[in-house]
Design an enzyme around this catalytic site. Structure first.
Site, mmCIF file in Angstrom:
data_model
loop_
_atom_site.group_PDB
_atom_site.id
_atom_site.type_symbol
_atom_site.label_atom_id
_atom_site.label_comp_id
_atom_site.label_asym_id
_atom_site.label_seq_id
_atom_site.Cartn_x
_atom_site.Cartn_y
_atom_site.Cartn_z
ATOM 1 N N ARG A 174 0.620 -1.023 0.103
ATOM 2 C CA ARG A 174 -0.018 -0.117 -0.038
ATOM 3 C C ARG A 174 0.922 1.162 -0.140
ATOM 4 O O ARG A 174 0.977 1.669 1.116
ATOM 5 C CB ARG A 174 -0.943 -0.132 1.195
ATOM 6 N N ASP A 197 2.166 4.945 -0.461
ATOM 7 C CA ASP A 197 1.783 6.302 0.321
ATOM 8 C C ASP A 197 1.453 7.051 -1.150
ATOM 9 O O ASP A 197 2.245 6.859 -2.107
ATOM 10 C CB ASP A 197 2.812 6.873 1.132
ATOM 11 N N ARG A 257 11.093 5.435 4.546
ATOM 12 C CA ARG A 257 11.032 6.827 4.678
ATOM 13 C C ARG A 257 11.498 7.195 5.912
ATOM 14 O O ARG A 257 12.596 8.130 5.863
ATOM 15 C CB ARG A 257 9.870 7.545 4.377
#
Lengths: 258, 258
Positions: free
Chosen positions: A63, A65, A210
């Site tokens: 999924r 972002d 990230r």
């Protein structure tokens, strides 16, 4: 038992690339007013519905972002589809917007599951490390003008390899009970102005790549020592890690299955 | 005569790159309602006004169309500017949108003129020649899926070299009395899926490079022979040439001055 000639639903596996800049991420998001945000899942499901004449539910392996790109996202769906499988990728490609590309479409075993069967994923984070900001790649890299020491970042990255509790590298609200993951490889390297962080693992928590990137950048600019990685892995405390890097530098490169 | 200490206006030369996708071309366009369309000239003039505290008129060497890119556009302006010239490019860059880059800013002789003094310009047209459409470069190339014979296109391009009347390769309404130009080089080459057309000349008429490109594509796909170039140069008839290629594949590479 099926009647003779009645077509049976088949499971399909898609390999998908997309430029994430204009998407609200992978996953379908229906607004309170009933409208969908523009997501990759939604535009492909829409194309599949036009192609197969029935509502299709697409299960994506990752999924990603909003703003995150993919070169090898994988998804599966079940459908009765009249289009021969060898023509499916092309037929689907011409029905999705131009910031999505269908790399491959193939019939998969009925047991194939894009999420459950994924064994290894590679993400790549690209930093344009120069005083001069990027023009042509501005939607695909993070601009960071302070000089980064890629060797130090690489040292820090190597400390992530192994099976650890990565809770300290996950955004709050990740919603996972089990935060143990295995990182097979994490390295950083410089190529001219580009500093690249490559992370391979069996799975990732929300924002994990990230936050790893943000921690490595703090190391690369000399604000944190490489040993900060050991500290976060021990404390499982998000506050000990670096900031979350912006989405646009991140790309899901590939997903490996058995 | 100037009073002692009164700052004198100086002439500056800018070298500019831009991603043309979100611009209505180079030249300022004021709408009937008094609003300006988003053009490269307008956003740089706006930044210069903020920087120098006075309205600035920018003279660009090439009036690139909407969607056309530049790596080396050149422009000049006159201003009394307190920013030291060695800091000007950086100061200006941080005041323009991210789809514009100021490559260089320098003091020029008062006689320098971006249009009049230009001796040679290079344009490059890039075609993604594959059944598979481009994803990452989709705003910077033209997609053409029929196979192109780059050698035939190169043969056709070579026929343009020299000093000719290029009226037949100009869009109607080009508004020039003199349609004679000199082409120093025109060649086509293939690199994998990319077919590139490079054109160098002392100047170009409206849409000239895109019409040359469209004629070469007709040659490359076998619809016209390379000799069509000689025909158009002789007839000066736009109808004898190929179609105008879309803007997004075109880039102004550089402009040479004495």
């Amino acid at each position: 038992m099926n009647q003779v000639g009645e077509p049976q639903a088949q499971r399909y596996k898609l390999t998908i690339a997309y430029d994430g800049a204009a998407f609200h991420g992978w996953q379908r998001q229906t607004q309170p007013d009933g409208n969908d945000l523009r997501t990759v899942q939604q535009v492909i499901e829409q194309a599949l519905m036009r192609l197969c004449g029935q509502p299709i539910h697409l299960v994506g392996a990752s999924r990603t972002d909003a703003g995150v790109h993919a070169k090898g996202q994988v998804a599966h769906f079940d459908a009765v589809c009249r289009v021969p499988s060898e023509n499916l990728a092309h037929a689907l490609r011409s029905r999705v917007p131009k910031d999505v590309d269908i790399i491959d479409a193939a019939i998969a075993p009925g047991s194939f599951h894009a999420i459950r069967d994924a064994r290894r994923k590679q993400y790549r984070y690209t930093i344009h490390n120069s005083r001069h900001r990027p023009l042509w790649l501005r939607h695909r890299v993070m601009h960071f003008w302070e000089p980064l020491d890629a060797a130090l970042m690489n040292d820090a990255g190597a400390r992530l390899v192994g099976t650890h509790d990565f809770e300290g590298f996950a955004a709050a609200g990740h919603g996972r009970n089990n935060t143990v993951r295995t990182i097979f490889d994490c390295h950083a390297e410089r190529n001219g102005d580009a500093v690249t962080i490559v992370v391979e693992g069996d799975g990732f928590l929300w924002n994990m790549v990230r936050i790893i990137g943000g921690t490595l950048v703090e190391v690369g600019r000399g604000h944190l020592p490489p040993e900060v990685i050991d500290k976060v892995l021990a404390s499982c405390n998000r506050a000990d890690a670096g900031p979350t890097l912006p989405a646009e530098g991140l790309c899901l490169e590939w997903i490996q299955y058995d």
